[in-house]
Design an enzyme around this catalytic site. Structure first.
Site, PDB file in Angstrom:
ATOM      1  N   GLY A  86      -1.188  -1.721   3.348  1.00  0.00           N
ATOM      2  CA  GLY A  86      -1.380  -0.613   2.416  1.00  0.00           C
ATOM      3  C   GLY A  86      -0.886   0.673   3.026  1.00  0.00           C
ATOM      4  CD1 TRP A 134      -0.905  -0.563  -5.544  1.00  0.00           C
ATOM      5  CD2 TRP A 134       1.265  -0.889  -5.929  1.00  0.00           C
ATOM      6  NE1 TRP A 134      -0.254   0.635  -5.328  1.00  0.00           N
ATOM      7  CE2 TRP A 134       1.082   0.464  -5.567  1.00  0.00           C
ATOM      8  CE3 TRP A 134       2.565  -1.329  -6.207  1.00  0.00           C
ATOM      9  CZ2 TRP A 134       2.123   1.382  -5.481  1.00  0.00           C
ATOM     10  CZ3 TRP A 134       3.619  -0.411  -6.121  1.00  0.00           C
ATOM     11  CH2 TRP A 134       3.380   0.925  -5.760  1.00  0.00           C
ATOM     12  CG  ASN A 135       4.247  -3.678  -2.167  1.00  0.00           C
ATOM     13  OD1 ASN A 135       3.226  -4.232  -1.792  1.00  0.00           O
ATOM     14  ND2 ASN A 135       5.161  -3.237  -1.341  1.00  0.00           N
ATOM     15  CD  GLU A 142       2.294  -5.716   9.220  1.00  0.00           C
ATOM     16  OE1 GLU A 142       3.099  -4.780   9.376  1.00  0.00           O
ATOM     17  OE2 GLU A 142       2.276  -6.716   9.952  1.00  0.00           O
ATOM     18  CG  LEU A 143      -0.587   0.961   8.411  1.00  0.00           C
ATOM     19  CD1 LEU A 143      -1.118   1.989   9.377  1.00  0.00           C
ATOM     20  CD2 LEU A 143      -1.648   0.552   7.400  1.00  0.00           C
ATOM     21  CB  CYS A 177       6.183  -1.265   3.526  1.00  0.00           C
ATOM     22  SG  CYS A 177       6.552  -3.005   3.736  1.00  0.00           S
ATOM     23  CD  GLU A 217       5.399   4.455   2.223  1.00  0.00           C
ATOM     24  OE1 GLU A 217       4.183   4.658   2.220  1.00  0.00           O
ATOM     25  OE2 GLU A 217       5.912   3.369   2.533  1.00  0.00           O
ATOM     26  CE  LYS A 226      -9.841  -3.492  -2.471  1.00  0.00           C
ATOM     27  NZ  LYS A 226      -9.213  -3.682  -3.696  1.00  0.00           N
TER      28      LYS A 226
HETATM   29  P1  NDP Z   1      -3.589   1.631  -0.505  1.00  0.00           P
HETATM   30  O1  NDP Z   1      -3.746   1.950   0.928  1.00  0.00           O
HETATM   31  O2  NDP Z   1      -4.002   2.621  -1.497  1.00  0.00           O
HETATM   32  O3  NDP Z   1      -4.372   0.306  -0.866  1.00  0.00           O
HETATM   33  C1  NDP Z   1      -4.197  -0.900  -0.158  1.00  0.00           C
HETATM   34  C2  NDP Z   1      -5.424  -1.769  -0.352  1.00  0.00           C
HETATM   35  O4  NDP Z   1      -6.539  -1.156   0.303  1.00  0.00           O
HETATM   36  C3  NDP Z   1      -5.834  -1.938  -1.807  1.00  0.00           C
HETATM   37  O5  NDP Z   1      -6.346  -3.235  -1.992  1.00  0.00           O
HETATM   38  C4  NDP Z   1      -6.913  -0.888  -1.937  1.00  0.00           C
HETATM   39  O6  NDP Z   1      -7.805  -1.126  -2.990  1.00  0.00           O
HETATM   40  C5  NDP Z   1      -7.613  -1.018  -0.605  1.00  0.00           C
HETATM   41  N1  NDP Z   1      -8.432   0.129  -0.251  1.00  0.00           N
HETATM   42  C6  NDP Z   1      -8.374   1.388  -0.726  1.00  0.00           C
HETATM   43  N2  NDP Z   1      -9.295   2.168  -0.113  1.00  0.00           N
HETATM   44  C7  NDP Z   1      -9.949   1.375   0.768  1.00  0.00           C
HETATM   45  C8  NDP Z   1     -10.985   1.581   1.724  1.00  0.00           C
HETATM   46  N3  NDP Z   1     -11.542   2.775   1.888  1.00  0.00           N
HETATM   47  N4  NDP Z   1     -11.393   0.551   2.481  1.00  0.00           N
HETATM   48  C9  NDP Z   1     -10.813  -0.658   2.359  1.00  0.00           C
HETATM   49  N5  NDP Z   1      -9.840  -0.931   1.468  1.00  0.00           N
HETATM   50  C10 NDP Z   1      -9.395   0.076   0.690  1.00  0.00           C
HETATM   51  O7  NDP Z   1      -2.059   1.224  -0.675  1.00  0.00           O
HETATM   52  P2  NDP Z   1      -1.316   0.813  -2.014  1.00  0.00           P
HETATM   53  O8  NDP Z   1      -1.975  -0.338  -2.662  1.00  0.00           O
HETATM   54  O9  NDP Z   1      -1.088   2.063  -2.789  1.00  0.00           O
HETATM   55  O10 NDP Z   1       0.071   0.251  -1.455  1.00  0.00           O
HETATM   56  C11 NDP Z   1       1.135   1.053  -1.150  1.00  0.00           C
HETATM   57  C12 NDP Z   1       1.226   1.259   0.349  1.00  0.00           C
HETATM   58  O11 NDP Z   1       1.288   0.024   1.018  1.00  0.00           O
HETATM   59  C13 NDP Z   1       2.467   1.998   0.745  1.00  0.00           C
HETATM   60  O12 NDP Z   1       2.158   3.055   1.615  1.00  0.00           O
HETATM   61  C14 NDP Z   1       3.300   0.963   1.481  1.00  0.00           C
HETATM   62  O13 NDP Z   1       4.164   1.462   2.423  1.00  0.00           O
HETATM   63  C15 NDP Z   1       2.275   0.064   2.037  1.00  0.00           C
HETATM   64  N6  NDP Z   1       2.836  -1.257   2.235  1.00  0.00           N
HETATM   65  C16 NDP Z   1       3.052  -1.689   3.515  1.00  0.00           C
HETATM   66  C17 NDP Z   1       3.637  -2.898   3.762  1.00  0.00           C
HETATM   67  C18 NDP Z   1       3.816  -3.371   5.174  1.00  0.00           C
HETATM   68  O14 NDP Z   1       3.888  -4.567   5.390  1.00  0.00           O
HETATM   69  N7  NDP Z   1       3.894  -2.513   6.161  1.00  0.00           N
HETATM   70  C19 NDP Z   1       4.060  -3.775   2.677  1.00  0.00           C
HETATM   71  C20 NDP Z   1       3.771  -3.253   1.381  1.00  0.00           C
HETATM   72  C21 NDP Z   1       3.174  -2.026   1.183  1.00  0.00           C
HETATM   73  P3  NDP Z   1      -7.569  -0.445  -4.424  1.00  0.00           P
HETATM   74  O15 NDP Z   1      -6.239  -0.840  -4.893  1.00  0.00           O
HETATM   75  O16 NDP Z   1      -8.652  -1.067  -5.194  1.00  0.00           O
HETATM   76  O17 NDP Z   1      -7.724   1.035  -4.196  1.00  0.00           O
END
Ligand code: NDP
Length: 492
Positions: free
Chosen positions: A228, A151-152, A250-251, A284, A385, A175
């Site tokens: 995420g 979402w960021n 990308e975590l 992130c 984090e 998605k």
């Molecule tokens: P999440 O892991 O909660 O969600 C990321 C995406 O995955 C959302 O679209 C989410 O949907 C979806 N999702 C959730 N559960 C599942 C599943 N079981 N199977 C498939 N998809 C799923 O992360 P956040 O959205 O909370 O984002 C924050 C995180 O992202 C932080 O940890 C941050 O560090 C990381 N991030 C990493 C970056 C990088 O490039 N390394 C850049 C930006 C952020 P829904 O929202 O509907 O739950």
């Protein structure tokens, strides 16, 4: 109230269930729009459409140059609509308008770069160790890609996946995060306008469980590109392994921003503050562990706290605002709980540590810029984090100890080194285990430079030439140029 439909096979459609979910404005804490609540049936429709577009029809017939031109045209349309898209992101995720304008104005570059790269992917002629054969390689698209974003920075993170995937010739089902789907649904209107055939790009909105899981486990999806949390990334990696899907993950991170006593301290203070408080710490690459050399620790903290105190909080749409709200209510609660964790672990609160009660913050989800000193690297506040405006300050003696602390963590996404000694800068850049090392700067990214994580911060790279190969697979073609097809029971 505005309602956003999904985009499947060239049409904007409601969810098969007919249900909707609410999207909140983080500045007001109130619902501002509704989004179609997709489920497995919608995912299947979208994947089938993407598979059909990949295997037959106009997309599969295009030359690489024609594909590249479409991708380039999409970049032009994003540039045209950048202001509108940026405002929509601010409404949905509460980041500052100035930042989102900068970000969305930069997004077209990914489409120009990868659009230009589409027809420069060349195979090789292999010289071979055998006579009578001609052998060459082709780089072919993987197929249907699931692109899942956080979402960021919804459109930026999407561009990092979509531009190379399309340039490579894949088709895509997106998605977006359930918290910030609107800008992606506004953006896909440009897909049709750019001239992409139906089914090449699809968007299914909804929750991770209802949409994310069926999408990642769908047998026709060949690649998952995900940004995420590491927890979700791990779950996706396990699902992907069952059917040997490729992944780019990308975590998260807990990046060390390291300041030596020979650094330009004014620059380093600015870098430390922007490293953690830009985007309200919701990046992130946030420099959330500030490592300070003992000799400058007290002076540096004093300067840092006085600068952080000046941050103006409030309406993210205002150009005056410097720190915006937290994007989601669950994230707001999580950040506050980590502040309690740090206090209970014995860290010293040097600034903030509370919800912001400033009048300009209204009912929004605001937290004061927060600085903890006296943190040791084994504390949870140093290892986990937070994804919010919370900085942990850790002391170190010398270069060796700085490297040890920097690497003593399961993450490895970003890192910063502030020093005027070029030898030290190079030594540190070699020793730090992270996908990016910034020296005397922080947070710079480019469509040309590979981005990704070491260790638990991820798999694969986005941006740069390397990224397009993450959407391609290599085929080796053997042609007999005169070798006799001999007796099969006599091995050569
Ligand atoms: P999440 O892991 O909660 O969600 C990321 C995406 O995955 C959302 O679209 C989410 O949907 C979806 N999702 C959730 N559960 C599942 C599943 N079981 N199977 C498939 N998809 C799923 O992360 P956040 O959205 O909370 O984002 C924050 C995180 O992202 C932080 O940890 C941050 O560090 C990381 N991030 C990493 C970056 C990088 O490039 N390394 C850049 C930006 C952020 P829904 O929202 O509907 O739950």
């Amino acid at each position: 109230m505005e309602q956003f439909k999904m985009y499947i096979d060239g049409d904007f459609v409601e969810a098969a269930s007919g249900e909707w979910f609410d999207s909140f404005d983080p500045f007001t804490g109130k619902v501002w729009s509704q989004v179609a609540a997709g489920g497995p049936a919608d995912v299947d429709r979208a994947v089938q459409a993407a598979h059909k577009a990949f295997t037959s029809g106009p997309w599969s017939e295009l030359t690489a140059s024609q594909r590249g031109m479409l991708v380039h045209r999409l970049g032009d349309l994003i540039a045209r609509d950048a202001q509108k898209l940026a405002e929509m992101e601010v409404q949905d995720n509460g980041k500052l308008l100035a930042e989102m304008q900068g970000q969305v104005n930069y997004v077209p570059q990914w489409f120009y770069y990868f659009g230009g790269l589409a027809d420069k992917i060349e195979g090789s002629v292999i010289p071979l160790d055998k006579k009578g054969y001609f052998n060459f390689t082709r780089h072919e698209p993987l197929g249907v890609v699931a692109a899942i974003t956080a979402w960021n920075s919804p459109l930026l993170l999407l561009a990092w996946k979509l531009a190379p995937a399309l340039a490579a010739g894949c088709t895509v089902v997106i998605k977006p995060s359930e918290f910030t789907s609107a800008s992606t649904l506004e953006f896909v209107k440009l897909i049709k306008e750019a001239g992409f055939p139906d089914g090449v790009v699809n968007v299914v909105t909804g929750y991770g469980k209802d949409v994310g899981e069926p999408l990642t486990s769908h047998p026709l999806v060949r690649k998952i590109a995900f940004t995420g949390s590491d927890a979700t990334g791990r779950a996706i990696n396990q699902i992907a392994a069952k059917s040997f899907k490729r992944v780019t993950l990308e975590l998260g991170g807990k990046s060390p921003n390291i300041v030596f006593d020979d650094a330009n301290l004014e620059d380093a203070v600015n870098g430390a503050v922007s490293g953690i408080f830009a985007a309200t710490g919701q990046t992130c690459i946030a420099g959330s562990r500030l490592l300070l050399q003992e000799s400058i620790h007290d002076e540096f903290v004093e300067k840092l706290v006085s600068l952080a105190k000046t941050a103006r909080m409030g309406n993210p749409m205002s150009t005056e605002t410097q720190v915006g709200p937290i994007t989601t209510k669950p994230q707001y609660d999580k950040v506050l709980s980590y502040i309690d964790v740090a206090k209970n672990e014995g860290a010293n609160l040097a600034l903030g540590g509370t919800p912001a009660s400033r009048p300009e913050c209204g009912e929004g989800w605001f937290i004061e810029p927060t600085v903890f000193t006296g943190v040791t690297n084994d504390m949870r506040i140093a290892q986990e984090e937070v994804f919010g405006p919370v900085l942990s300050v850790i002391k170190f003696k010398d270069e060796e100890e700085a490297v040890k602390i920097a690497n003593d963590i399961r993450f490895g996404l970003g890192s910063g080194v502030w020093t005027s000694d070029i030898g030290r800068a190079i030594r540190m850049s070699e020793k730090i285990q992270a996908g990016t090392v910034w020296v005397n700067t922080y947070r710079a990214v480019s469509y040309m430079s590979p981005f990704g994580g070491y260790k638990d911060s991820g798999v694969g790279r986005e941006s740069g030439i390397e990224a397009i190969y993450q959407y391609l697979q290599t085929k080796s073609v053997w042609i007999n140029t005169g070798a006799k097809t001999g007796n099969p029971f006599v091995l050569k």
